[in-house]
Design a protein around this motif. Structure first.
Motif, PDB file in Angstrom:
ATOM      1  N   ALA A 133      23.457  14.532  -2.878  1.00 51.70           N
ATOM      2  CA  ALA A 133      23.308  13.390  -3.789  1.00 51.70           C
ATOM      3  C   ALA A 133      23.045  12.104  -3.017  1.00 51.70           C
ATOM      4  N   ARG A 134      23.738  11.914  -1.894  1.00 48.56           N
ATOM      5  CA  ARG A 134      23.506  10.713  -1.078  1.00 48.56           C
ATOM      6  C   ARG A 134      22.105  10.713  -0.502  1.00 48.56           C
ATOM      7  N   ILE A 194      15.628   7.803 -11.786  1.00 53.36           N
ATOM      8  CA  ILE A 194      15.165   9.066 -12.355  1.00 53.36           C
ATOM      9  C   ILE A 194      16.339  10.031 -12.490  1.00 53.36           C
ATOM     10  N   ALA A 195      16.178  11.028 -13.350  1.00 54.03           N
ATOM     11  CA  ALA A 195      17.256  11.965 -13.668  1.00 54.03           C
ATOM     12  C   ALA A 195      17.682  12.752 -12.431  1.00 54.03           C
ATOM     13  N   ARG A 196      18.991  13.009 -12.355  1.00 57.16           N
ATOM     14  CA  ARG A 196      19.570  13.803 -11.257  1.00 57.16           C
ATOM     15  C   ARG A 196      20.401  14.901 -11.903  1.00 57.16           C
ATOM     16  N   VAL A 197      20.014  16.145 -11.649  1.00 55.09           N
ATOM     17  CA  VAL A 197      20.492  17.276 -12.430  1.00 55.09           C
ATOM     18  C   VAL A 197      21.224  18.261 -11.515  1.00 55.09           C
ATOM     19  N   LEU A 198      22.460  18.594 -11.872  1.00 51.18           N
ATOM     20  CA  LEU A 198      23.262  19.514 -11.066  1.00 51.18           C
ATOM     21  C   LEU A 198      23.563  20.777 -11.858  1.00 51.18           C
ATOM     22  N   PHE A 239      25.230  12.045 -10.894  1.00 48.80           N
ATOM     23  CA  PHE A 239      24.353  12.951 -11.628  1.00 48.80           C
ATOM     24  C   PHE A 239      24.271  12.516 -13.085  1.00 48.80           C
ATOM     25  N   THR A 240      23.065  12.521 -13.612  1.00 49.30           N
ATOM     26  CA  THR A 240      22.839  12.139 -15.003  1.00 49.30           C
ATOM     27  C   THR A 240      22.930  13.328 -15.943  1.00 49.30           C
ATOM     28  N   ASP A 241      22.737  14.529 -15.406  1.00 47.17           N
ATOM     29  CA  ASP A 241      22.704  15.740 -16.213  1.00 47.17           C
ATOM     30  C   ASP A 241      23.423  16.868 -15.474  1.00 47.17           C
ATOM     31  N   VAL A 242      24.110  17.713 -16.228  1.00 48.41           N
ATOM     32  CA  VAL A 242      24.702  18.929 -15.682  1.00 48.41           C
ATOM     33  C   VAL A 242      24.197  20.115 -16.488  1.00 48.41           C
ATOM     34  N   VAL A 243      24.158  21.271 -15.834  1.00 53.28           N
ATOM     35  CA  VAL A 243      23.706  22.495 -16.489  1.00 53.28           C
ATOM     36  C   VAL A 243      24.705  23.601 -16.172  1.00 53.28           C
ATOM     37  N   ALA A 244      25.189  24.277 -17.207  1.00 51.78           N
ATOM     38  CA  ALA A 244      26.057  25.442 -17.070  1.00 51.78           C
ATOM     39  C   ALA A 244      25.336  26.649 -17.666  1.00 51.78           C
TER      40      ALA A 244
END
Length: 297
Positions: free
Chosen positions: A217-218, A232-236, A264-269
């Motif tokens: 992330a850094r 911009i979006a950051r997705v984990l 992070f702007t978005d997470v995905v499970a």
């Protein structure tokens, strides 16, 4: 702190109409986006039932109406950007402009050799990835009438007067979220993507994994700042083979909070499976629904 958007991956293993119920429920639970893998088969699930990506998302578009839909992530291992872009544009039209196109370099497993191709070096995979994503960026934009089509000739892909569907469902095109953890992939996503996707590293210890995610992330933040694109979006992707975020509602809330702290702007499970990888209880989705803004009765 801005609200984190929540995504869910529904693996393409369930026959329709049973799969339709999952996609409908994902929207009712309040997920912001839902995804499926873009593989011909995948790792330990290679011998199990596995449907195709674009037809799955097209069907999902017809049973949902709000949440965004996406590929997690599209692979150049077995795709050419010209027919693929036309499929994506048609899908986005059917979805009413809800498509997100996740794109990666293509893994080194089954998909990389199923068509008889040789195994590529990491540098070749990255070069092909950039050419593939750049081509999609061009192809998914509006082709002016009478322009004579779209032309490009690269080391990996060629187009001679390619025609697309027409005006895209989104302006200027469906967003491209670019995946990658290496230095070149991070710089490329920061410079050209509408979002960046990471799955973290290979660490089996969860705290080591989170430390690795923090480092990624850094590095992405530095790369985005360097090119003047800090927002911009950051997705984990929260899950891997050794840790599953939806093992409980409390675990999910904790992991989402940690992702938010890292920017992070978005997470995905992943939707709970009955056994094996991502095994869990679907009742956990009911437990997290309030946080997601559920519309389920």
């Amino acid at each position: 702190m801005a609200r984190v958007r929540h995504g869910i991956v529904i693996l393409p293993q369930t026959d329709w109409p049973d799969a339709a119920q999952k996609w409908r429920r994902a929207e009712e639970y309040g997920f912001d986006h839902a995804w499926t893998y873009d593989h011909l088969s995948w790792r330990s699930l290679a011998n199990q039932r596995w449907h195709a990506t674009i037809p799955t998302l097209t069907a999902a578009a017809t049973v949902t109406g709000r949440m965004r839909l996406g590929l997690f992530v599209a692979s150049p291992n077995f795709r050419h950007p010209v027919p693929f872009a036309k499929e994506l544009a048609t899908l986005d039209d059917i979805a009413g402009g809800r498509l997100i196109v996740g794109v990666g370099s293509g893994g080194t497993g089954f998909d990389a050799t199923v068509l008889g191709q040789r195994m590529l070096t990491p540098r070749e995979r990255h070069d092909r990835y950039v050419e593939f994503a750049d081509a999609l960026d061009t192809l998914l934009r509006f082709e002016e009438p009478g322009s004579g089509g779209i032309w490009f000739r690269g080391d990996w892909f060629t187009a001679d007067a390619a025609r697309m569907v027409g005006a895209p469902a989104q302006e200027p095109r469906a967003p491209l979220w670019l995946a990658g953890n290496g230095p070149k992939a991070i710089r490329y996503a920061a410079a050209r993507g509408d979002g960046w996707i990471t799955t973290g590293g290979p660490e089996e210890d969860r705290e080591d994994w989170w430390r690795g995610v923090a480092d990624l992330a850094r590095r992405f933040e530095d790369a985005a700042e360097a090119v003047g694109r800090p927002h911009i979006a950051r997705v984990l992707s929260l899950d891997n083979e050794v840790a599953y975020s939806l093992r409980s509602a409390a675990a999910y809330r904790d992991e989402v909070a940690r992702a938010a702290e890292l920017g992070f702007t978005d997470v995905v499970a992943h939707w709970p499976r009955e056994s094996g990888l991502y095994a869990g209880d679907e009742a956990v989705l009911d437990d997290v629904a309030d946080r997601l803004g559920s519309t389920r009765p």
